[in-house]
Scaffold this active site. Structure first.
Site, PDB file in Angstrom:
ATOM      1  N   SER A  82       8.945 -10.022 -33.566  1.00 28.92           N
ATOM      2  CA  SER A  82       7.627  -9.399 -33.446  1.00 28.92           C
ATOM      3  C   SER A  82       7.588  -7.882 -33.371  1.00 28.92           C
ATOM      4  O   SER A  82       6.515  -7.295 -33.471  1.00 28.92           O
ATOM      5  CB  SER A  82       6.906  -9.954 -32.224  1.00 28.92           C
ATOM      6  OG  SER A  82       6.286 -11.153 -32.595  1.00 28.92           O
ATOM      7  N   LYS A 137       1.390  -2.641 -26.416  1.00 24.85           N
ATOM      8  CA  LYS A 137       0.965  -3.980 -26.822  1.00 24.85           C
ATOM      9  C   LYS A 137       0.269  -4.666 -25.646  1.00 24.85           C
ATOM     10  O   LYS A 137       0.739  -4.557 -24.498  1.00 24.85           O
ATOM     11  CB  LYS A 137       2.210  -4.764 -27.262  1.00 24.85           C
ATOM     12  CG  LYS A 137       1.941  -6.135 -27.838  1.00 24.85           C
ATOM     13  CD  LYS A 137       3.254  -6.755 -28.317  1.00 24.85           C
ATOM     14  CE  LYS A 137       3.096  -8.111 -28.944  1.00 24.85           C
ATOM     15  NZ  LYS A 137       4.364  -8.682 -29.429  1.00 24.85           N
ATOM     16  N   SER A 141       4.169 -10.335 -34.142  1.00 24.76           N
ATOM     17  CA  SER A 141       2.920 -10.229 -33.432  1.00 24.76           C
ATOM     18  C   SER A 141       2.543  -8.812 -33.000  1.00 24.76           C
ATOM     19  O   SER A 141       1.368  -8.566 -32.719  1.00 24.76           O
ATOM     20  CB  SER A 141       2.968 -11.125 -32.191  1.00 24.76           C
ATOM     21  OG  SER A 141       3.983 -10.680 -31.317  1.00 24.76           O
TER      22      SER A 141
HETATM   23  N1  GLN Z   1       6.655 -14.616 -35.526  1.00 25.19           N
HETATM   24  C1  GLN Z   1       7.442 -15.239 -34.514  1.00 25.19           C
HETATM   25  C2  GLN Z   1       6.674 -16.376 -33.887  1.00 25.19           C
HETATM   26  O1  GLN Z   1       5.610 -16.633 -34.299  1.00 25.19           O
HETATM   27  C3  GLN Z   1       7.899 -14.238 -33.532  1.00 25.19           C
HETATM   28  C4  GLN Z   1       6.964 -13.958 -32.435  1.00 25.19           C
HETATM   29  C5  GLN Z   1       7.470 -12.931 -31.494  1.00 25.19           C
HETATM   30  O2  GLN Z   1       8.536 -12.345 -31.709  1.00 25.19           O
HETATM   31  N2  GLN Z   1       6.744 -12.719 -30.423  1.00 25.19           N
HETATM   32  O3  GLN Z   1       7.143 -17.011 -33.006  1.00 25.19           O
END
Ligand code: GLN
Length: 475
Positions: free
Chosen positions: A177, A78, A153
């Site tokens: 994420s 990532k 993400s």
């Molecule tokens: N979808 C969650 C957010 O928008 C989690 C993001 C993440 O785990 N980096 O904060």
């Protein structure tokens, strides 16, 4: 077929010289070439660096003994995890062209064990989002239907693994994420215990919640990679992993599901998860219902703590220390530093990032700190202790990873609150620091369903144990 082998199987083939590292890398590069245009999981592919690295690794085969299991295995990373001397953007314009001067600890550990890095994968800008639609560059698509999101993400990492574009991938999980995109793309994704994997070299989103973890096509690969990247690290004072296992394997585990987890869940997902819980019962395992009314407070609590930390962490992008700057691009003369900061941040941060900085600055500000941030911290302790109570009686909490299947690109991008709701089942593990896995458990209308297993701190082995059991009964 190369893509169907596990890491252990590939390792056997490599050391028996039935297969060359080059063949594996070429296989994955060919798949990247084939799928990138349609699904766009990668931001950057390292074909040139790879060739040099392969040439260093291959000659040791047949000569050195006890080569690590990960030797010669290609991975995707990532793009918020630093790899030395390569571009790391966190999918933000503010870091466009930024070259990392060092390896993240997780990368260093993998590199020392012979892992080859294929490239960097797409994400929501600074890991803020659930669909990769917040990437400043482009949106990655779902491997099962390119009109749908890959999740986020870590959507690029999940799609890359699902599409056979890497043997495994690294992602990061602050509120879900790793697990949510793993569920949407039909792969395994582990969010380790907070601190189990060093955060050194992970671009910070919300430091008290962030953790790096693996995604892969099979259970063994995920936990194998985790074993290589975990451990206490002097570079990250919040990192810790016990040397002696906190876990004794047992077959007669006791699990529970949270009643409130099924409220607001797509009925088809609900039924699928329940049928698995029923099968566990038939195997004479204890499966019980618990109630956690506090679940309704999870999202507000997360969105206050996360945004507060975001606002503080992202203060470092000021147009001076890192990456893009209005100073470089404009002929403007800045009368003072503040103008430079404001212009730079206004231009190079995306809307979701700005929204969260705004929310976080508000909840930390004088007069509101006590009303919001402090309350959220208290609530977080309550949530953590509710789960701690559960883990006194049960070995794991089982439920759906997401309340819905992969959704259409564009469906929620105009409504941030709708988007935030997709994190409801994954966020508790981050607030409590607990480890949790999303595993694929079949399909509904051609789209994968994820089941989440959450356990007590440092009890990743229990998760593996239960997931292995579930795999056997659903096969
Ligand atoms: N979808 C969650 C957010 O928008 C989690 C993001 C993440 O785990 N980096 O904060």
């Amino acid at each position: 077929m190369l893509g169907t082998f596990s890491i252990r199987e590939l390792h056997q083939k490599i050391i028996k010289q039935e297969i060359k590292i080059k063949d594996i890398v070429e296989y994955y590069l060919a798949n990247i070439k084939k799928n990138q245009v349609k699904f766009k999981p990668f931001l950057n592919v390292f074909d040139k660096i790879l060739i040099k690295q392969m040439d260093v690794l291959q000659p040791k085969i047949g000569v050195s003994r006890n080569l690590p299991l990960l030797y010669g295995i290609p991975a995707a990373v990532k793009d918020n995890i630093c790899i030395e001397n390569t571009v790391t953007t966190a999918a933000s314009k503010i870091l466009k062209g930024f070259r990392s001067p060092f390896d993240a600890t997780a990368i260093k550990k993998l590199r020392e064990n012979g892992v080859l890095f294929l490239g960097k994968t797409n994400l929501d800008e600074f890991a803020m989002g659930s669909s990769t639609e917040n990437s400043a560059f482009f949106t990655s698509s779902n491997p099962f239907d390119s009109r749908l999101v890959a999740g986020g993400s870590s959507g690029g990492s999940a799609a890359a693994v699902a599409l056979n574009m890497a043997q495994f991938a690294l992602g990061s999980d602050t509120g879900g994420s790793i697990r949510q995109p793993a569920a949407f793309c039909g792969v395994y994704g582990l969010k380790p215990t907070y601190g189990a994997v060093s955060r050194f070299g992970l671009i910070a989103m919300a430091s008290s919640l962030d953790v790096i973890g693996p995604l892969a096509r099979n259970l063994d690969d995920v936990f194998l990679v985790f074993d290589y990247i975990k451990g206490t690290d002097v570079q990250d004072l919040s990192s810790f992993y016990p040397k002696t296992p906190a876990f004794v394997p047992k077959k007669d585990f006791k699990v529970c599901y949270v009643k409130e987890y099924f409220e607001g869940c797509d009925e088809r997902i609900y039924k699928r998860i329940f049928s698995i819980l029923e099968s566990l019962k038939k195997e004479n395992l204890i499966v019980e219902e618990v109630s956690l009314p506090i679940l309704k407070d999870v999202l507000p609590c997360y969105y206050i703590i996360m945004a507060s930390e975001v606002s503080s962490n992202l203060a470092r992008y000021d147009g001076i220390k890192y990456g893009s700057s209005k100073l470089k691009s404009s002929k403007n003369y800045f009368k003072n530093l503040l103008d430079l900061y404001l212009d730079t941040r206004f231009e190079f941060f995306g809307n979701e990032v700005k929204r969260r900085i705004f929310m976080g600055t508000f909840s930390l500000s004088y007069g509101y700190f006590e009303a919001y941030y402090l309350q959220a911290l208290k609530m977080q302790q309550k949530i953590k202790s509710e789960f701690a109570k559960i883990f006194k009686t049960y070995d794991a909490v089982i439920g759906p990873t997401t309340p819905e299947l992969a959704f259409k690109i564009g469906e929620k991008s105009q409504d941030p609150v709708k988007m935030y709701l997709s994190d409801i089942y994954t966020v508790p593990a981050n607030l409590g620091g607990y480890p949790a896995l999303s595993m694929p458990v079949g399909f509904i209308d051609g789209l994968p369903v994820g089941l989440q297993i959450m356990a007590d701190m440092w009890n990743e082995p229990m998760i593996k144990n239960i997931a292995g059991y579930i795999e056997k009964i659903i096969k």
